[in-house]
Structures are given as C-alpha cells and as structure tokens.
Design a protein around this motif. Structure first.
Motif, mmCIF file in Angstrom:
data_model
loop_
_atom_site.group_PDB
_atom_site.id
_atom_site.type_symbol
_atom_site.label_atom_id
_atom_site.label_comp_id
_atom_site.label_asym_id
_atom_site.label_seq_id
_atom_site.Cartn_x
_atom_site.Cartn_y
_atom_site.Cartn_z
ATOM 1 N N MET A 23 -10.409 -15.135 39.493
ATOM 2 C CA MET A 23 -9.686 -16.413 39.538
ATOM 3 C C MET A 23 -8.340 -16.245 40.246
ATOM 4 N N ARG A 24 -7.787 -17.355 40.650
ATOM 5 C CA ARG A 24 -6.381 -17.416 41.070
ATOM 6 C C ARG A 24 -5.624 -18.091 39.934
ATOM 7 N N ILE A 25 -4.768 -17.344 39.261
ATOM 8 C CA ILE A 25 -4.001 -17.886 38.146
ATOM 9 C C ILE A 25 -2.760 -18.570 38.713
ATOM 10 N N GLU A 26 -2.695 -19.881 38.550
ATOM 11 C CA GLU A 26 -1.602 -20.662 39.131
ATOM 12 C C GLU A 26 -0.359 -20.651 38.243
ATOM 13 N N GLY A 27 -0.554 -20.549 36.929
ATOM 14 C CA GLY A 27 0.587 -20.539 36.030
ATOM 15 C C GLY A 27 0.148 -20.472 34.587
ATOM 16 N N VAL A 28 1.027 -19.986 33.728
ATOM 17 C CA VAL A 28 0.759 -19.868 32.293
ATOM 18 C C VAL A 28 1.972 -20.398 31.538
ATOM 19 N N SER A 29 1.729 -21.152 30.499
ATOM 20 C CA SER A 29 2.819 -21.579 29.620
ATOM 21 C C SER A 29 2.444 -21.313 28.176
ATOM 22 N N VAL A 30 3.429 -20.984 27.376
ATOM 23 C CA VAL A 30 3.255 -20.783 25.941
ATOM 24 C C VAL A 30 4.202 -21.730 25.226
ATOM 25 N N ASP A 31 3.668 -22.602 24.423
ATOM 26 C CA ASP A 31 4.437 -23.609 23.682
ATOM 27 C C ASP A 31 5.297 -24.456 24.630
ATOM 28 N N GLY A 32 4.717 -24.785 25.807
ATOM 29 C CA GLY A 32 5.358 -25.670 26.757
ATOM 30 C C GLY A 32 6.310 -25.000 27.712
ATOM 31 N N ALA A 33 6.585 -23.710 27.549
ATOM 32 C CA ALA A 33 7.513 -23.005 28.429
ATOM 33 C C ALA A 33 6.748 -22.020 29.304
ATOM 34 N N ALA A 34 7.165 -21.909 30.578
ATOM 35 C CA ALA A 34 6.511 -20.962 31.481
ATOM 36 C C ALA A 34 6.583 -19.563 30.901
ATOM 37 N N ALA A 35 5.474 -18.828 31.033
ATOM 38 C CA ALA A 35 5.387 -17.495 30.435
ATOM 39 C C ALA A 35 4.913 -16.491 31.467
ATOM 40 N N GLY A 36 5.328 -15.255 31.264
ATOM 41 C CA GLY A 36 4.854 -14.182 32.113
ATOM 42 C C GLY A 36 3.424 -13.805 31.744
ATOM 43 N N PHE A 37 2.762 -13.130 32.642
ATOM 44 C CA PHE A 37 1.387 -12.703 32.377
ATOM 45 C C PHE A 37 1.042 -11.553 33.320
ATOM 46 N N HIS A 38 -0.029 -10.861 32.997
ATOM 47 C CA HIS A 38 -0.565 -9.818 33.866
ATOM 48 C C HIS A 38 -2.045 -10.104 34.074
ATOM 49 N N TYR A 39 -2.470 -10.073 35.324
ATOM 50 C CA TYR A 39 -3.875 -10.392 35.640
ATOM 51 C C TYR A 39 -4.397 -9.389 36.663
ATOM 52 N N ASP A 40 -5.525 -8.759 36.359
ATOM 53 C CA ASP A 40 -6.112 -7.742 37.235
ATOM 54 C C ASP A 40 -7.423 -8.187 37.874
ATOM 55 N N GLY A 41 -7.698 -9.487 37.819
ATOM 56 C CA GLY A 41 -8.954 -10.000 38.356
ATOM 57 C C GLY A 41 -10.085 -10.002 37.355
ATOM 58 N N ARG A 42 -9.849 -9.414 36.202
ATOM 59 C CA ARG A 42 -10.887 -9.345 35.160
ATOM 60 C C ARG A 42 -10.380 -9.877 33.813
ATOM 61 N N VAL A 43 -9.168 -9.493 33.443
ATOM 62 C CA VAL A 43 -8.599 -9.877 32.152
ATOM 63 C C VAL A 43 -7.193 -10.416 32.375
ATOM 64 N N LEU A 44 -6.917 -11.554 31.767
ATOM 65 C CA LEU A 44 -5.585 -12.163 31.795
ATOM 66 C C LEU A 44 -4.885 -11.808 30.487
ATOM 67 N N ARG A 45 -3.703 -11.152 30.597
ATOM 68 C CA ARG A 45 -2.938 -10.724 29.423
ATOM 69 C C ARG A 45 -1.632 -11.511 29.365
ATOM 70 N N ILE A 46 -1.380 -12.128 28.197
ATOM 71 C CA ILE A 46 -0.219 -12.988 28.004
ATOM 72 C C ILE A 46 0.563 -12.479 26.791
ATOM 73 N N PRO A 47 1.785 -12.009 26.977
ATOM 74 C CA PRO A 47 2.575 -11.577 25.818
ATOM 75 C C PRO A 47 2.835 -12.759 24.872
ATOM 76 N N ALA A 48 2.754 -12.512 23.602
ATOM 77 C CA ALA A 48 3.004 -13.575 22.619
ATOM 78 C C ALA A 48 3.399 -12.958 21.292
ATOM 79 N N ASP A 49 4.321 -13.605 20.594
ATOM 80 C CA ASP A 49 4.702 -13.182 19.255
ATOM 81 C C ASP A 49 3.630 -13.630 18.262
#
Length: 826
Positions: free
Chosen positions: A65-91
């Motif tokens: 996929m092409r990941i266009e953007g990620v948000s957590v609770d309405g705020a833009a969030a960082g992420f890591h994507y390797d073409g197989r798994v999308l990882r999103i830091p979260a508390d």
C-alpha cells in the motif's frame, strides 16, 4: 514402529516449520471503512477508522500500500511501514486510529471486464490485507461498517445491512453495516451491474445478486436456499445468526464460492439454464438432475454457522470450517434426496480424498507445519474431514452429535474455537472420552485400510471372517474400529458387531447355511478404505443387496475379476439397478474391463438409459474402446445430438478422441463451436483433440489457449497441452501460460507440466513456486518440479511415467470437477 503418521508423507518441505498465529497488542472494537474504486486504473483509495483498546504499539497487516497518513485520536501520528506491516506507536488505553491509504491490489480485489466492469474481493485466508490495513487473523473479531464509492450505475454489496446510498457527481456510495463481530477475512464487497432478486424466508431476507448478462438463470441456482437454511436451523438447533443472507454471482471468481458473513460471493459459472439442470425435461426434475448449484449453495450457507458464527481460531484448525460445511452439504442431500444419494456422496468424498492421498501426499488434518495457509484447503480438510465427522457422529450417536453441535455453536458463537473445544462438547454430550478418536483421525495422517475375506465350513456351521488392517506407515498403526458385518443367506440377513483393535483378527461366527455374500459396514458409517477379497459368486450375489455400499463394493470386485460372468453381472447392474450411481459405476467398470460383450452392454444401455449422469458415464466408458468403430460412431452421434445434456456431449467429445483417433479430428473441430453450459462441449472437444493427437490437433489447441476465449476454454486448452510432451511448441506455450493473468489458466498450465515431465519447464516452475501470487499455484508448482527432478534423478523411462499419469487422469479430473461441477468449494 515408525512415527511417520504424525507428520505424513510428501507434504513437508525442508524449509517448513511450525506456524502459530501472531498475538496483537490491541483489541479492535469496530472498523469503519471507506473505499473509493477507480475502475479505469484498477486502483482503490480508502480510510480505515478503528475504535480499539491498545496495550502498546499497534500493528496492522497491510501489503503493498501507499500510506497517505495516520492519525490517533484525531491528531497526526508517526508510523513505520515496510510494505508488509504498518506499526503505529500508541499508549495503552482506548484510541481512535485512522489510516488513509491507496493501493493497486495484486490480490484480494479483482477487476473483471464482462459487458461492464465488475469488482469483487476475496479474503480467505490472508488476502484482505492487500486492500485493508487490519489485524489479519481469524480469531480476531469486530463489527464493521463498509462504505463503497463506485461509479453511478454500479450496485455495491457488502456484509450486513444496507444503511443507505448517497449519489453525487456521477458516483454512488453504498454503506453496509455489520453490527455483530466477524473475522477480518470475512469482510467483503462486490460491485457491478447486478439484477437483485429477493425472497422472504421466515423473516430472514434472502437476496440474490446476479450479473445483468446472466439474470435469466438465477432461479435454478438459488431455489433451495430457504429450505437449506431452515434445515440447518433444525439440524443444529441454532437459528440463522445474521439479519439477512445475500448470494452474489460474479465473473471469474477464483473459487466456487466464499462464505463472507451474510454476503457469499459465488462464481457466475454456477448460473445455468434449464437444459443444464434438467436435460430433456422441465424444471424441477427431482431424481433426474444433471448440473445443480445445490451442493455449492448448501456448502456456503453452512459456513454461516460453521466458519462465520464460530470460526476456526487458526489455520491448522480450518477443518472446523471446511469439514463441517462439506458434512452439512452431504447431510442436506440426505434430507432432500434420500439415503442413497447421501451414501453415494460419502463414497465420492472417499474417492476424492484417496486421489489426493495416493497421487500427492498424506498429512494430519490438524497440522501446524506448512508453507502457505492455502495448502491446508485441500481434500484432507474437506472430503476426509467430512468422512471423519460422519464416523464420529456414528461413534457417539447422531442425536448426541447434534446436541454437541448446538452447544458448540451457542457457547462459541461470535468467537473462535479449536479442535480441542469441539472435542470437549462432544465428550460432554456423549459421556465418552474421545482422545483416542481425535488422535487417530485428526492428529495422525492416513486412514484405515480394511482387507477382509471369508470361508464357510458346512460341517461345523462356522463362518470364518478374517479382517486385516493393511494401512501403510503413513497411517496410524492399528486403528480402534467398530462396525457391522452383514451376512446374507438364502433365509435372510444377519448383522454381527465387530471390534477391530489388532492388525489381523479372525472372527468365527456360527451360521446355519453358507452365506450368499458378506459385506462390512453396509451403512458406510466408518471412515476406511475397504479392500475385500471376494470370489466371483460372492460379488454377483452382492449386486442384489439393498445396501448401496455393498453394491458399490460388488461392482469394484467384478471389475477386478473381469471374467465373462463378471461382465454379464455388470451389464445387469447397468440395465436394472434402481440407483443411478450404481449404474454409472457399472458403466465405468465395463469400460475398464473392455472386450466385445462389455461394449455391447454399454451400447445397449445407451439406447434405454435416461439419467444424464449415467449417460455421461457410458460416454466416458466408450472412450476405452480404441479403434472400435461401434464405439466411435456412437460417441460421434452423442456429440452431435443437441437434445443430449451438455455434459454427456462433453464426455462424448473427450472419449471420441481416444476411441476414434485422428480420423475423427474434423468432428471434434466442428464440436468446438457447440459451446454448452460453461463451454463444456468446447472443453470436451479440446480434450478429445489432445487424445486424438497429431499436429493438426495441437495447432487447434494452441489457438484456444489465446486471449479472447473464455477462461474455462483457455484452461482446458492449457491442460490439453500436457498430451504433447515431445512438442517444442507445446512446451514453450506452457512456459508462457505459467505467467498468465488468470489463476485457472496458470493452474492448468502447471497440470500440463506435470504430465509432460520435461526438464525444460523446471526453471519456469521454480519461478512460479517462488513468485506466483496464489499460494495454491506456488505449492502445485513446487510439487510438480519435485516430481520432474525425481524422475530425472532416477533416470526414469519418461514414456512409462506419462502412461502412469494418463492412467490417473480420471482421478485428477474428479478433483477438478469439484470446481467445474460445483462440488469443490471454499
């Protein structure tokens, strides 16, 4: 004693290792998915909004996929994507997580041109990750809302209930809500120019979505849906668990059907006209049906309980979905068509499983060591599992079995289950420990092979019945089995209960007169391969048994005997047995025995037999009489007769090439234009040309592999190239077809390579085994390459090997028929 039965034979490769389902560090509470489909570029864009409870980093399966953007609770969030798994830091805690993305899916979603564009998805086992970022494991469940934005004029359907359609700017957004939790692989959609038909089934709305180009044929495919649903409710004691049930036929579907929650997607090949269903008569025609969608419809509808309501927690337990759906399909056949049809279905399930067991591999049904999950969707999980369930039902008693199923469905409903869970419910309902049964039949490979013979001593009045377990090392060493022995005399029948727990046991049974015949397990209650050692008189007498299993056993014994009296007995069975399945088996047996009297019997039966499936068996058998003008001319007449069923004409075409040879090539070329349901006659003519052989036949077949022909025709032509192993033209074309866009054509090309056994195909097969997008093709390509290398290493005589493969083609075709005749589904 070896332990091969714990790992099987021929299934494992050195790089295989045990596979376990990944644990996710969050629990989804719901998914709201919005997707927009661009039919011209064959791409999608979407937004996936999850409400979830996190325990740490959020991992989502998301392929290519092409990941266009990620948000957590309405705020833009960082992420890591390797073409197989999308990882999103979260508390830790509750979060709303939104992912915007775009994708040109290589699998999971398919775009097909058929008088307009049709778009559909397929998720099982792990393909939805190619178009949705998700936790792609069957044990994870959550409610979904899916909104599909498509060009105006297309209808879009998905899981659950339609919430609304919003039109604007030449497009339409269809929103479907599934309020009860279901597994990620069951999320699905289809969009296209559909005609929608509706039916009320006791408050459950049934909907049939049929492509506009085939809308006139829908009623014949779906007319039993409500009856099937009601029967399943009665048999399990559990009401249909969803708000509605939709069946959606689409072009080029890669399986027979797929049981997405409330929205089963089916191949459009299941749609058929009245002549396909009731050749020579009007619909309905109970007892004389030829092509029917009932097995497919019954199988997929059973999954709404077994697979969707209660889902196998991991792929090694997939038999809980597929074996049960195959079993329920057979049980419905007993309800709708009677005991003989049910027992004959069990007989054919055994034959299908044995074909895979003998020609490919043996493995335990529940097995964690595999390469791709697709490898587990085989005859072990379908047909063998069905037979094991029926055996189990007879061990615990069918009433207890049904009670256990109800408890299992109610207790595990909307969740997942393991094989151990099912065992617990069965033990509770029956009051019996079942470890021994599950270890023998679920956790061990192979099956019992029961060989038996008998002799009678009139002086003592003793019948000595010798029963042996003759299975090989890939099977459990000594099975614990119980079954009836039916002893028939001139005075009547007697049953004796046998317990088998040794490799060889001789039973001494006092009886007043010499038996006419002896038949083990006349009701087909035990999963086993039977190998009776019967005398001619025993087999002839057994043909008159009222038990289908005994008559089928007799036909096999008479075929093996092959004497003049055996042919006479088979001819009588062909002309007079009350059940069409026995008549069909007798016809095939006569074809294998051969000779003038057998041919005369077949031709005589052809003049009087009306059942289309028996006529197909006769046409198949006539192909065994090479260079016999009577057989060839009869086949030519069948092929040209438009009043014959499509499938009888198809079998006649296939057989004509073998029986008539090259002189009948013109008749076969003419038959290419006959078409038939699912192009069956055209495909039969292609197969007939491959059997006739010659450069003219090859040139015609090569033409039909080209684009512009229907996929089924191209696949038939690709498969037929396997009959030309010495032709550079054929080998080169098979190489090309191994990279064809169509799954069916690629599979047929691999099958052709398996017949050719040409080292020139090894590099192409190796590439397919590594790179093909479909796990089924990867596995089949790898098996075929191994077969070729083994032959080359042994310096085998290729011509002898090819003859062996040709001899096994009928078994292979029966497996293919599970798709082509709707008897092999997901």
């Amino acid at each position: 004693m070896g332990l091969e039965y714990l790992t099987g034979r021929g299934f494992l490769y050195p790089d295989y290792s045990p596979r376990f389902q990944r644990a996710y560090s969050y629990s989804p509470r719901s998914l709201s998915l919005r997707i927009s489909i661009d039919t011209s570029s064959r791409t999608m864009s979407g937004t996936a909004l999850y409400d979830l409870e996190s325990r740490g980093e959020i991992e989502l399966d998301a392929r290519e996929m092409r990941i266009e953007g990620v948000s957590v609770d309405g705020a833009a969030a960082g992420f890591h994507y390797d073409g197989r798994v999308l990882r999103i830091p979260a508390d830790p805690g509750s979060h709303s997580v939104s992912i915007s993305y775009s994708v040109a899916p290589r699998k999971g979603v398919y775009f097909v041109e058929r008088g307009g564009v049709y778009v559909w998805s397929h998720g099982e086992p792990e393909d939805n990750r190619y178009w949705i970022p998700l936790p792609d494991a069957p044990y994870v469940k959550f409610p979904t809302e899916v909104a599909i934005d498509v060009p105006a004029g297309m209808t879009a359907v998905s899981n659950g209930v339609l919430k609304g359609v919003r039109e604007a700017g030449g497009r339409a957004e269809w929103t479907w809500a599934m309020e009860r939790p279901h597994s990620p692989y069951l999320i699905a959609f289809a969009a296209g120019d559909f005609v929608v038909m509706r039916e009320d089934c006791g408050g459950i709305e049934l909907e049939y979505y049929v492509p506009k180009y085939a809308s006139g044929d829908a009623r014949l495919s779906f007319h039993r849906t409500c009856d099937i649903l009601r029967f399943y409710e009665e048999y399990t004691g559990v009401k249909y668990p969803w708000p509605n049930y939709k069946q959606v036929a689409v072009p080029e579907f890669i399986y027979g059907g797929m049981e997405n929650t409330t929205a089963t997607i089916l191949m459009d090949y299941t749609l058929h006209d009245e002549h396909a269903h009731c050749p020579g008569s009007k619909f309905p025609c109970p007892g004389a049906e030829d092509y029917t969608s009932d097995p497919l419809v019954a199988h997929e509808l059973a999954h709404q309980w077994f697979g969707d309501l209660v889902t196998a927690e991991d792929w090694p337990h997939i038999w809980l979905n597929e074996s049960f759906a195959t079993f329920m399909e057979a049980i419905y056949e007993r309800h709708s068509l009677g005991e003989d049809e049910f027992r004959y279905t069990l007989h054919r399930c055994l034959r299908t499983y044995l074909s895979e067991y003998r020609d490919r591999y043996a493995r335990p049904i529940v097995f964690r060591v595999y390469g791709d999950p697709e490898e587990l969707f085989d005859s072990h999980s379908y047909e063998k599992g069905c037979l094991v369930l029926w055996h189990l039902a007879n061990v615990v008693g069918e009433d207890n079995f049904r009670s256990a199923l109800g408890s299992y469905l109610r207790a595990r409903g909307l969740g997942s289950a393991s094989t151990e869970d099912l065992q617990d419910f069965l033990e509770e309902a029956s009051g019996r420990r079942l470890d021994w049964f599950f270890y023998q039949f679920l956790y061990s490979s192979g099956h019992p092979v029961v060989r038996y013979s008998w002799e009678y001593d009139p002086s003592s009045g003793l019948l000595r019945l010798k029963v042996e377990q003759a299975q090989g090392e890939d099977s459990y060493p000594v099975y614990a089995l119980e079954m009836d022995a039916l002893i028939a005399t001139d005075d009547g029948e007697r049953r004796v209960r046998l317990r088998l727990d040794e490799r060889s046991t001789t039973f001494q049974i006092r009886i007043d007169a010499k038996p006419r015949y002896v038949c083990l397990d006349p009701d087909l209650t035990v999963f086993m391969e039977r190998r009776p050692q019967k005398g001619l008189e025993d087999a002839i007498n057994e043909l008159s048994s009222r038990y289908l299993a005994c008559r089928l056993e007799a036909v096999a014994a008479l075929e093996e005997d092959g004497s003049a009296r055996a042919v006479e007995a088979l001819a009588r069975a062909l002309s007079s047995d009350a059940f069409w399945g026995v008549r069909a088996e007798a016809a095939r047996a006569l074809g294998k025995v051969g000779g003038g009297p057998a041919l005369s019997a077949l031709l005589s039966a052809l003049a009087s037999e009306r059942h289309p499936r028996v006529r197909q068996a006769i046409a198949e058998a006539l192909g065994s009489f090479r260079s016999e003008p009577r057989a060839a001319e009869a086949l030519k007449s069948l092929l040209a007769d438009a009043h014959e069923s499509y499938y009888t004409r198809a079998r006649a075409a296939s057989s004509l090439g073998r029986a008539g040879g090259e002189q009948y090539v013109p008749a076969l070329v003419e038959a290419l234009g006959y078409g038939g349901h699912n192009w069956s006659i055209t495909a039969g003519a292609i197969e007939g040309l491959s059997k006739a052989g010659g450069e003219q036949a090859l040139s015609v077949i090569l033409k039909y592999t080209e684009g512009g022909n229907d996929t089924l025709v191209r696949a038939a032509a690709a498969r037929a190239l396997g009959a030309f192993p010495d032709s550079a033209r054929a080998i080169d074309r098979v190489r090309d077809l191994l990279r064809d866009p169509s799954f069916r054509v690629r599979r047929a090309a691999v099958e052709a390579a398996g017949r050719m056994l040409s080292g020139r195909l090894l590099d192409a097969l190796d590439e397919a085994s590594r790179r093909d997008v479909d796990g089924r093709i990867r596995r089949l390509s790898r098996d075929t390459a191994r077969k070729i290398r083994e032959a080359m290493e042994k310096g085998a005589d290729y011509s002898r090997l090819r003859e062996d493969l040709d001899r096994l083609r009928e078994d292979q075709r029966r497996l293919e028929d599970r798709l082509d005749r709707l008897e092999r589904v997901v």
